[in-house]
Scaffold this motif. Structure first.
Motif, PDB file in Angstrom:
ATOM      1  N   UNK A   1      -1.480   8.059  -3.528  1.00  0.00           N
ATOM      2  CA  UNK A   1      -2.397   8.819  -4.305  1.00  0.00           C
ATOM      3  C   UNK A   1      -2.686  10.013  -3.745  1.00  0.00           C
ATOM      4  N   UNK A   2      -2.377  10.396  -2.541  1.00  0.00           N
ATOM      5  CA  UNK A   2      -2.870  11.701  -1.846  1.00  0.00           C
ATOM      6  C   UNK A   2      -4.393  11.549  -1.358  1.00  0.00           C
ATOM      7  N   UNK A   3      -5.027  10.484  -1.360  1.00  0.00           N
ATOM      8  CA  UNK A   3      -6.356  10.162  -0.904  1.00  0.00           C
ATOM      9  C   UNK A   3      -6.405  10.398   0.486  1.00  0.00           C
ATOM     10  N   UNK A   4      -7.379  11.312   0.909  1.00  0.00           N
ATOM     11  CA  UNK A   4      -7.757  11.365   2.488  1.00  0.00           C
ATOM     12  C   UNK A   4      -9.287  10.694   2.611  1.00  0.00           C
ATOM     13  N   UNK A   5      -9.221   9.760   3.777  1.00  0.00           N
ATOM     14  CA  UNK A   5     -10.264   9.232   4.050  1.00  0.00           C
ATOM     15  C   UNK A   5     -10.419   9.320   5.471  1.00  0.00           C
ATOM     16  N   UNK A   6     -11.645   9.689   6.004  1.00  0.00           N
ATOM     17  CA  UNK A   6     -12.209   9.819   7.520  1.00  0.00           C
ATOM     18  C   UNK A   6     -13.020   8.691   7.997  1.00  0.00           C
ATOM     19  N   UNK A   7     -13.250   8.439   9.093  1.00  0.00           N
ATOM     20  CA  UNK A   7     -13.978   7.389   9.792  1.00  0.00           C
ATOM     21  C   UNK A   7     -14.338   8.073  10.988  1.00  0.00           C
ATOM     22  N   UNK A   8     -15.912   8.294  11.201  1.00  0.00           N
ATOM     23  CA  UNK A   8     -16.382   8.747  12.336  1.00  0.00           C
ATOM     24  C   UNK A   8     -16.948   7.416  13.363  1.00  0.00           C
ATOM     25  N   UNK A   9     -16.643   7.685  14.455  1.00  0.00           N
ATOM     26  CA  UNK A   9     -17.037   6.801  15.547  1.00  0.00           C
ATOM     27  C   UNK A   9     -17.811   7.186  16.633  1.00  0.00           C
TER      28      UNK A   9
ATOM     29  N   UNK B   1       0.719  -1.182  -0.010  1.00  0.00           N
ATOM     30  CA  UNK B   1      -0.082   0.006  -0.069  1.00  0.00           C
ATOM     31  C   UNK B   1       0.952   1.253   0.212  1.00  0.00           C
ATOM     32  N   UNK B   2       1.818   1.203   0.746  1.00  0.00           N
ATOM     33  CA  UNK B   2       2.643   2.337   0.972  1.00  0.00           C
ATOM     34  C   UNK B   2       2.497   3.145   2.203  1.00  0.00           C
ATOM     35  N   UNK B   3       2.960   4.205   2.218  1.00  0.00           N
ATOM     36  CA  UNK B   3       3.022   5.126   3.698  1.00  0.00           C
ATOM     37  C   UNK B   3       1.530   5.784   3.816  1.00  0.00           C
ATOM     38  N   UNK B   4       1.082   5.332   5.120  1.00  0.00           N
ATOM     39  CA  UNK B   4      -0.322   5.851   5.519  1.00  0.00           C
ATOM     40  C   UNK B   4      -0.158   6.763   6.750  1.00  0.00           C
ATOM     41  N   UNK B   5      -0.566   8.080   6.812  1.00  0.00           N
ATOM     42  CA  UNK B   5      -0.584   8.683   7.951  1.00  0.00           C
ATOM     43  C   UNK B   5      -1.733   8.608   8.481  1.00  0.00           C
ATOM     44  N   UNK B   6      -1.959   8.817   9.995  1.00  0.00           N
ATOM     45  CA  UNK B   6      -3.196   8.639  10.467  1.00  0.00           C
ATOM     46  C   UNK B   6      -3.080   9.263  11.918  1.00  0.00           C
TER      47      UNK B   6
ATOM     48  N   UNK C   1     -13.164  11.175  15.465  1.00  0.00           N
ATOM     49  CA  UNK C   1     -12.787  11.073  14.128  1.00  0.00           C
ATOM     50  C   UNK C   1     -11.434  10.436  13.705  1.00  0.00           C
ATOM     51  N   UNK C   2     -11.246   9.340  12.889  1.00  0.00           N
ATOM     52  CA  UNK C   2      -9.864   8.904  12.499  1.00  0.00           C
ATOM     53  C   UNK C   2      -9.711   9.747  10.848  1.00  0.00           C
ATOM     54  N   UNK C   3      -8.369   9.934  10.904  1.00  0.00           N
ATOM     55  CA  UNK C   3      -8.045  10.454   9.373  1.00  0.00           C
ATOM     56  C   UNK C   3      -6.997   9.546   8.943  1.00  0.00           C
ATOM     57  N   UNK C   4      -6.905   9.297   7.557  1.00  0.00           N
ATOM     58  CA  UNK C   4      -6.029   8.615   6.999  1.00  0.00           C
ATOM     59  C   UNK C   4      -5.608   9.295   5.749  1.00  0.00           C
ATOM     60  N   UNK C   5      -4.364   9.457   5.420  1.00  0.00           N
ATOM     61  CA  UNK C   5      -3.935   9.984   4.377  1.00  0.00           C
ATOM     62  C   UNK C   5      -2.961   8.994   3.457  1.00  0.00           C
TER      63      UNK C   5
END
Length: 241
Positions: free
Chosen positions: A191-199, A163-168, A183-187
Motif C-alpha cells: 500500500x506504499x505506507x512508509x514507517x520509521x523507527x528511531x532508536x 505481507x508482501x515486499x518490504x524495503x528497509x 533511524x530505520x525506514x520501512x516501505x
C-alpha cells in the motif's frame, strides 16, 4: 518508551521475518545449559524468539518487554503457552527466583538512562536466586559499530509471507557520546505506507559496566566475546552473591 520497530503493530509483526538469522542466540542457549538453568528471566524478550527456544528445551521461562505489540506477537505464537509473558520492564518485576537472567542483542544498550540502568541491574539481581547469573552483551565502543549504519550497508528488500515486499534501511542520525541514534525506514509495497523507527543506544566501556555490576552486588565472573561478532562485543557473566 519502546521504539516503533517493537511497539508499532505493523512493524512488530515483520520484525522476525526481516531478521531471521538469530544465530546470536546460540551462545545464550549454551550458557543456559552451562549453568544448568531450569528457570530463566528473559529481559527485553521482544517477540519471544529466545524465550521460546528455551521453552522448547524444557526451561521454565518468564519473558518481559515494555512493547505491547511485541508481546502480542509472542503470545500469538502457537507455542506461547509455554512461557509466562509480562508487558513491563525489569525495574518492577513480580517475585521470582530464577537461575539465569538474560538481556540479548541490543537490550542492555537500549536502556540509556543511568538511573533506569541501575534499577534494571537491581531488578535482575533480586529476581535471581543466590548463585544465579545475569548474562548480557554490549558493543565495544572502540569498534565504532555506527560507522556502518548507513543506507548503503543496510538497504534490502524482503518478501514477507502474508505481507508482501518490504524495503528497509538504516541511517545514523546523531552521535552525542555516549548516545548514538539512528533511524530505520520501512516501505510496504502493498500500500506504499512508509514507517520509521528511531532508536538510541548507550555505549558503555567495559570498566563502566563492571563497576555498575559490582555496585549492585554482583560478582563479575567473566567477560567473553560474542561468537557471532568476534572482537566487537563484550558478553558479561555476573553472579548474584
Amino acid at each position: 518508551m519502546a521504539d516503533d520497530c517493537f511497539g508499532h503493530p505493523r512493524l512488530a509483526a515483520i520484525y522476525d521475518p526481516l531478521d531471521p538469522n538469530r544465530s546470536d542466540l546460540d551462545a545464550y542457549l549454551r550458557m543456559a545449559e552451562e549453568f544448568g538453568a531450569h528457570r530463566v528471566l528473559d529481559i527485553g524478550c521482544g517477540t519471544g524468539v529466545f524465550a521460546l527456544l528455551l521453552a522448547d528445551r524444557g526451561v521454565d521461562v518468564v519473558g518481559i518487554d515494555p512493547a505491547q505489540a511485541s508481546v502480542d506477537v509472542a503470545r500469538a505464537n502457537p507455542r506461547s503457552e509455554r512461557v509466562r509473558w509480562i508487558c513491563g520492564d525489569a525495574t518492577a518485576l513480580p517475585p521470582l527466583r530464577v537461575d539465569l537472567a538474560t538481556m540479548t542483542a541490543n537490550v542492555a544498550q537500549e536502556i540509556v538512562d543511568s538511573d533506569t540502568w541501575q534499577k534494571t541491574l537491581r531488578g535482575a539481581y533480586e529476581a535471581l536466586r543466590p548463585g544465579g547469573h545475569l548474562v548480557f552483551e554490549t558493543r565495544d565502543p572502540a569498534r565504532r559499530a555506527w560507522d556502518e549504519w548507513t543506507r548503503g550497508h543496510s538497504h534490502r528488500v524482503t518478501e514477507v509471507p502474508g505481507v508482501g515486499s518490504v524495503e528497509s534501511w538504516v541511517q545514523l542520525t546523531e552521535v552525542s557520546w555516549p548516545l548514538v541514534s539512528f533511524r530505520w525506514t520501512y516501505v510496504f509495497a502493498e500500500d506504499g505506507q512508509v514507517l520509521t523507527s528511531d532508536s538510541t543506544l548507550r555505549f558503555r566501556e567495559r570498566e563502566e559496566v563492571e563497576t555498575d555490576l559490582l555496585t549492585q552486588g554482583y560478582v563479575v565472573e567473566d567477560v567473553r566475546g560474542a561468537p557471532d561478532r568476534p572482537g566487537k562485543e563484550f558478553v558479561f557473566l555476573a553472579r548474584r552473591t
